[in-house]
Design a protein around this motif. Sequence first.
Motif, PDB file in Angstrom:
ATOM      1  N   LEU A 297     -11.618  19.591 -58.073  1.00  0.00           N
ATOM      2  CA  LEU A 297     -10.234  19.222 -58.376  1.00  0.00           C
ATOM      3  C   LEU A 297      -9.327  20.448 -58.476  1.00  0.00           C
ATOM      4  O   LEU A 297      -9.601  21.369 -59.246  1.00  0.00           O
ATOM      5  CB  LEU A 297     -10.182  18.466 -59.710  1.00  0.00           C
ATOM      6  CG  LEU A 297      -8.782  18.087 -60.182  1.00  0.00           C
ATOM      7  CD1 LEU A 297      -8.289  16.839 -59.479  1.00  0.00           C
ATOM      8  CD2 LEU A 297      -8.760  17.899 -61.685  1.00  0.00           C
TER       9      LEU A 297
ATOM     10  N   ALA B  83      -6.309  21.498 -60.014  1.00  0.00           N
ATOM     11  CA  ALA B  83      -5.408  21.010 -61.076  1.00  0.00           C
ATOM     12  C   ALA B  83      -4.048  21.681 -61.001  1.00  0.00           C
ATOM     13  O   ALA B  83      -3.022  21.074 -61.324  1.00  0.00           O
ATOM     14  CB  ALA B  83      -6.033  21.241 -62.440  1.00  0.00           C
TER      15      ALA B  83
ATOM     16  N   GLY C  50      -1.018  18.842 -64.370  1.00  0.00           N
ATOM     17  CA  GLY C  50      -1.421  20.256 -64.395  1.00  0.00           C
ATOM     18  C   GLY C  50      -0.597  21.113 -65.342  1.00  0.00           C
ATOM     19  O   GLY C  50      -0.664  22.346 -65.294  1.00  0.00           O
ATOM     20  N   LYS C  51       0.152  20.478 -66.233  1.00  0.00           N
ATOM     21  CA  LYS C  51       1.045  21.218 -67.141  1.00  0.00           C
ATOM     22  C   LYS C  51       0.258  22.064 -68.147  1.00  0.00           C
ATOM     23  O   LYS C  51       0.510  23.261 -68.293  1.00  0.00           O
ATOM     24  CB  LYS C  51       1.968  20.232 -67.890  1.00  0.00           C
ATOM     25  CG  LYS C  51       2.798  19.348 -66.980  1.00  0.00           C
ATOM     26  CD  LYS C  51       3.726  18.433 -67.758  1.00  0.00           C
ATOM     27  CE  LYS C  51       3.033  17.419 -68.644  1.00  0.00           C
ATOM     28  NZ  LYS C  51       2.230  16.407 -67.907  1.00  0.00           N
ATOM     29  N   SER C  52      -0.682  21.433 -68.837  1.00  0.00           N
ATOM     30  CA  SER C  52      -1.434  22.177 -69.861  1.00  0.00           C
ATOM     31  C   SER C  52      -2.280  23.266 -69.227  1.00  0.00           C
ATOM     32  O   SER C  52      -2.395  24.367 -69.779  1.00  0.00           O
ATOM     33  CB  SER C  52      -2.337  21.230 -70.672  1.00  0.00           C
ATOM     34  OG  SER C  52      -1.546  20.314 -71.384  1.00  0.00           O
TER      35      SER C  52
ATOM     36  N   PRO D 193       4.015  13.970 -64.865  1.00  0.00           N
ATOM     37  CA  PRO D 193       3.223  12.929 -65.536  1.00  0.00           C
ATOM     38  C   PRO D 193       1.909  13.478 -66.102  1.00  0.00           C
ATOM     39  O   PRO D 193       1.554  14.629 -65.835  1.00  0.00           O
ATOM     40  CB  PRO D 193       2.941  11.922 -64.416  1.00  0.00           C
ATOM     41  CG  PRO D 193       3.065  12.693 -63.151  1.00  0.00           C
ATOM     42  CD  PRO D 193       4.055  13.786 -63.416  1.00  0.00           C
ATOM     43  N   ASN D 194       1.208  12.654 -66.856  1.00  0.00           N
ATOM     44  CA  ASN D 194      -0.103  13.055 -67.374  1.00  0.00           C
ATOM     45  C   ASN D 194      -1.013  13.442 -66.230  1.00  0.00           C
ATOM     46  O   ASN D 194      -1.026  12.771 -65.193  1.00  0.00           O
ATOM     47  CB  ASN D 194      -0.745  11.900 -68.154  1.00  0.00           C
ATOM     48  CG  ASN D 194      -0.113  11.738 -69.518  1.00  0.00           C
ATOM     49  OD1 ASN D 194       0.440  12.697 -70.061  1.00  0.00           O
ATOM     50  ND2 ASN D 194      -0.188  10.535 -70.052  1.00  0.00           N
ATOM     51  N   GLY D 195      -1.734  14.528 -66.415  1.00  0.00           N
ATOM     52  CA  GLY D 195      -2.689  14.961 -65.407  1.00  0.00           C
ATOM     53  C   GLY D 195      -2.074  15.777 -64.282  1.00  0.00           C
ATOM     54  O   GLY D 195      -2.756  16.139 -63.327  1.00  0.00           O
TER      55      GLY D 195
HETATM   56  N1  LIG Z   1     -11.596  21.308 -68.535  1.00  0.00           N
HETATM   57  C1  LIG Z   1     -11.378  20.497 -67.502  1.00  0.00           C
HETATM   58  N2  LIG Z   1     -12.362  20.182 -66.630  1.00  0.00           N
HETATM   59  C2  LIG Z   1     -12.145  19.368 -65.578  1.00  0.00           C
HETATM   60  N3  LIG Z   1     -10.957  18.805 -65.285  1.00  0.00           N
HETATM   61  C3  LIG Z   1      -9.929  19.076 -66.118  1.00  0.00           C
HETATM   62  C4  LIG Z   1     -10.079  19.924 -67.250  1.00  0.00           C
HETATM   63  N4  LIG Z   1      -8.894  20.020 -67.885  1.00  0.00           N
HETATM   64  C5  LIG Z   1      -8.032  19.261 -67.182  1.00  0.00           C
HETATM   65  N5  LIG Z   1      -8.638  18.689 -66.118  1.00  0.00           N
HETATM   66  C6  LIG Z   1      -8.026  17.843 -65.082  1.00  0.00           C
HETATM   67  O1  LIG Z   1      -7.030  18.624 -64.447  1.00  0.00           O
HETATM   68  C7  LIG Z   1      -5.854  17.867 -64.187  1.00  0.00           C
HETATM   69  C8  LIG Z   1      -4.671  18.506 -64.878  1.00  0.00           C
HETATM   70  O2  LIG Z   1      -4.844  18.384 -66.285  1.00  0.00           O
HETATM   71  P1  LIG Z   1      -3.784  18.951 -67.331  1.00  0.00           P
HETATM   72  O3  LIG Z   1      -3.462  20.349 -66.984  1.00  0.00           O
HETATM   73  O4  LIG Z   1      -4.330  18.690 -68.689  1.00  0.00           O
HETATM   74  O5  LIG Z   1      -2.524  18.028 -67.023  1.00  0.00           O
HETATM   75  P2  LIG Z   1      -1.264  17.659 -67.944  1.00  0.00           P
HETATM   76  O6  LIG Z   1      -1.201  18.632 -69.068  1.00  0.00           O
HETATM   77  O7  LIG Z   1      -0.103  17.729 -67.011  1.00  0.00           O
HETATM   78  O8  LIG Z   1      -1.477  16.256 -68.413  1.00  0.00           O
HETATM   79  C9  LIG Z   1      -6.171  16.458 -64.664  1.00  0.00           C
HETATM   80  O9  LIG Z   1      -6.624  15.721 -63.556  1.00  0.00           O
HETATM   81  C10 LIG Z   1      -7.268  16.658 -65.678  1.00  0.00           C
HETATM   82  O10 LIG Z   1      -8.094  15.524 -65.745  1.00  0.00           O
END
Ligand SMILES: Nc1ncnc2c1ncn2[C@@H]1O[C@H](COP(=O)(O)OP(=O)(O)O)[C@@H](O)[C@H]1O
Length: 327
Positions: free
Chosen positions: A25, A27, A50-52, A46-48
């Motif tokens: 993936l 991200a 890649g913001k965090s 949206p959620n997922g």
């Molecule tokens: N530690 C991880 N291992 C695998 N996939 C991850 C991990 N952290 C986040 N993801 C995936 O990466 C994508 C981006 O996540 P994230 O950055 O948390 O998005 P957001 O903060 O925008 O909701 C999502 O599909 C999430 O499921």
Amino acid sequence: MKKNIMDMNEHVIQTINLTKEYGELRAVDNVSLSIGRGEIFGLLGPNGAGKSTTIMMLTTLLKPSSGRAEICGYDVVKEPNKVRKSISVVFQDHTSDEWLTGWEYLRLHAGIYNSSEARIQELLILFNLKEWKDTPIKQYSSGMRRRLEIARGLVHHPEVLFLDEPTLGLDIQTRLKIWSYIESLSREEDVTIFLTTHYMEEADKLCDRIAIIDDGKIVAIGSSEELKSVLNSNLITVKVKNPGDMMQILSVLGMESEIQGNSIQIHTTNAGISEIYDVVRDMQNDVELFNVKKPTLDDVFIYYTGKEIRDEASEHRRHPLMRRGFI
Ligand SMILES: Nc1ncnc2c1ncn2[C@@H]1O[C@H](COP(=O)(O)OP(=O)(O)O)[C@@H](O)[C@H]1O
Ligand SMILES: [Mg+2]
């Protein structure tokens, strides 16, 4: 402190093709951003999206798979300690140590950074927590906790403050209050703010510039006004005593319109607004209402991604029967 244009030209955050892969993936996908000193910059998606993950890389908590990022001129991979000294980060689901009082909590973090008590007093005043400073955090409302956490992020005078979904899960009243605190800290502290959000209104009201992220990619970037003006599409509603006359003028002008009762609706470009305004002005007292609905950030998101942010971002996804009032 007032923002000045010169400062805005100095890039305190710069990324080039920043990418993070979790196995298969991707991200965060080739994100390139330049953020000026003193900006309130919003990463909206949206959620997922890649913001965090982006915030984790910018704050040295996660290593990029490829690409680069610099904060205040320091490379996040090669000079993580210098980056950490320049920044602070407040995460979405951080919970304050409940048994401490607000003052003790800030004092604890100030101790870590050798900050003075004067700084704590200053922050308690800035976030309107002074009269609650000796109250245990467990008695704080959710809005007060969030303010305290943001204050904690500022004890060591960071140059850049990262806020990951700063108002997630708060009710709208509390959210509005947090926005005004973020605005005032941007004015009064010389700090650049990088925040993530999936609330359109938050990005719209608070951020000087917004980057829209979807599936790890930046799909658009600019001020809220710039993003909306790209759509070049507005909905005008005119209510007149004699809609037939107006419809006729519009058709002479080659504008398509729809009629509902006494209201006429016209989809038009930015330039078309003044043309219609001229028509309406000439009709003078025949006109009861003239309303222009400019595009929203929702519309911008749909335009670039083909989907609504609200559907995916809804934290309180409700059962379809519940929405219809059955359960
Ligand atoms: N530690 C991880 N291992 C695998 N996939 C991850 C991990 N952290 C986040 N993801 C995936 O990466 C994508 C981006 O996540 P994230 O950055 O948390 O998005 P957001 O903060 O925008 O909701 C999502 O599909 C999430 O499921
Ligand atoms: Mg997140």
